[in-house]
Design a protein around this motif. Sequence first.
Motif, PDB file in Angstrom:
ATOM      1  N   SER A   1      13.774 -22.734 -21.365  1.00 14.33           N
ATOM      2  CA  SER A   1      13.578 -21.228 -20.945  1.00 14.33           C
ATOM      3  C   SER A   1      12.443 -21.062 -20.002  1.00 14.33           C
ATOM      4  CB  SER A   1      13.782 -20.400 -22.166  1.00 14.33           C
ATOM      5  OG  SER A   1      12.644 -20.795 -23.038  1.00 14.33           O
ATOM      6  N   SER A   2      11.644 -21.834 -19.949  1.00 18.49           N
ATOM      7  CA  SER A   2      10.396 -21.575 -19.180  1.00 18.49           C
ATOM      8  C   SER A   2      10.507 -22.082 -17.932  1.00 18.49           C
ATOM      9  CB  SER A   2       9.066 -21.884 -19.723  1.00 18.49           C
ATOM     10  OG  SER A   2       9.128 -23.538 -19.875  1.00 18.49           O
ATOM     11  N   ARG A   3      11.657 -22.924 -17.656  1.00 13.81           N
ATOM     12  CA  ARG A   3      11.943 -23.585 -16.354  1.00 13.81           C
ATOM     13  C   ARG A   3      12.831 -22.904 -15.510  1.00 13.81           C
ATOM     14  NH1 ARG A   3       9.240 -28.158 -16.365  1.00 13.81           N
ATOM     15  NH2 ARG A   3       8.609 -29.184 -18.574  1.00 13.81           N
TER      16      ARG A   3
ATOM     17  N   SER B   1      24.495 -19.876 -13.915  1.00 14.45           N
ATOM     18  CA  SER B   1      24.189 -19.212 -15.100  1.00 14.45           C
ATOM     19  C   SER B   1      23.495 -20.255 -16.117  1.00 14.45           C
ATOM     20  CB  SER B   1      25.489 -18.644 -15.729  1.00 14.45           C
ATOM     21  OG  SER B   1      26.147 -19.760 -15.905  1.00 14.45           O
ATOM     22  N   ARG B   2      22.944 -19.774 -17.061  1.00 16.07           N
ATOM     23  CA  ARG B   2      22.389 -20.763 -18.037  1.00 16.07           C
ATOM     24  C   ARG B   2      22.461 -20.270 -19.243  1.00 16.07           C
ATOM     25  NH1 ARG B   2      16.534 -21.203 -16.177  1.00 16.07           N
ATOM     26  NH2 ARG B   2      16.086 -22.724 -18.044  1.00 16.07           N
TER      27      ARG B   2
ATOM     28  N   SER C   1      16.331 -17.879 -12.699  1.00 18.09           N
ATOM     29  CA  SER C   1      14.936 -18.054 -13.078  1.00 18.09           C
ATOM     30  C   SER C   1      15.092 -18.484 -14.713  1.00 18.09           C
ATOM     31  CB  SER C   1      14.624 -16.372 -12.992  1.00 18.09           C
ATOM     32  OG  SER C   1      15.394 -15.699 -13.849  1.00 18.09           O
ATOM     33  N   GLY C   2      13.838 -18.604 -15.276  1.00 17.36           N
ATOM     34  CA  GLY C   2      13.961 -19.188 -16.659  1.00 17.36           C
ATOM     35  C   GLY C   2      14.632 -18.375 -17.515  1.00 17.36           C
ATOM     36  N   SER C   3      14.616 -16.965 -17.370  1.00 17.11           N
ATOM     37  CA  SER C   3      15.015 -15.962 -18.371  1.00 17.11           C
ATOM     38  C   SER C   3      16.476 -15.981 -18.212  1.00 17.11           C
ATOM     39  CB  SER C   3      14.592 -14.750 -18.102  1.00 17.11           C
ATOM     40  OG  SER C   3      14.813 -14.304 -16.889  1.00 17.11           O
TER      41      SER C   3
END
Length: 124
Positions: free
Chosen positions: A30-32, A71-72, A52-54
Amino acid sequence: QVQLVESGGGLVQAGGSLVLSCAASGRTFSSRAMGWFRQAPGKEREFVAAVSGSGIRTYYADSVKGRFTISRDNAKNTVYLQMGSLKPEDTAVYYCAARTIGYGSRRNDDYNYWGQGTQVTVSS
């Protein structure tokens, strides 16, 4: 170290859809920021999309804007690329990439980790 494994590539007719997935190892997902790039035969690798990570901010190449969605799911350490209205010119090997920070980027050189790639072929 971060390992990235892409899946979901294949052969599809023009106008069709495909969803690529990229599973990442490690506990800092999640920080990447994550990105998708592609490379067609005889061409340089090019930016497709980034998130973005978020997951709040997304970035797209003009050539795919409105057709592709990145999406993530940070709970699953996975990033997705939903591809719609596919064209023969979308044919390429698609690569997933990860940064060491959470800000997305369109530049190849800003990504530190790369997957092996998955082939997407769009027939006319």
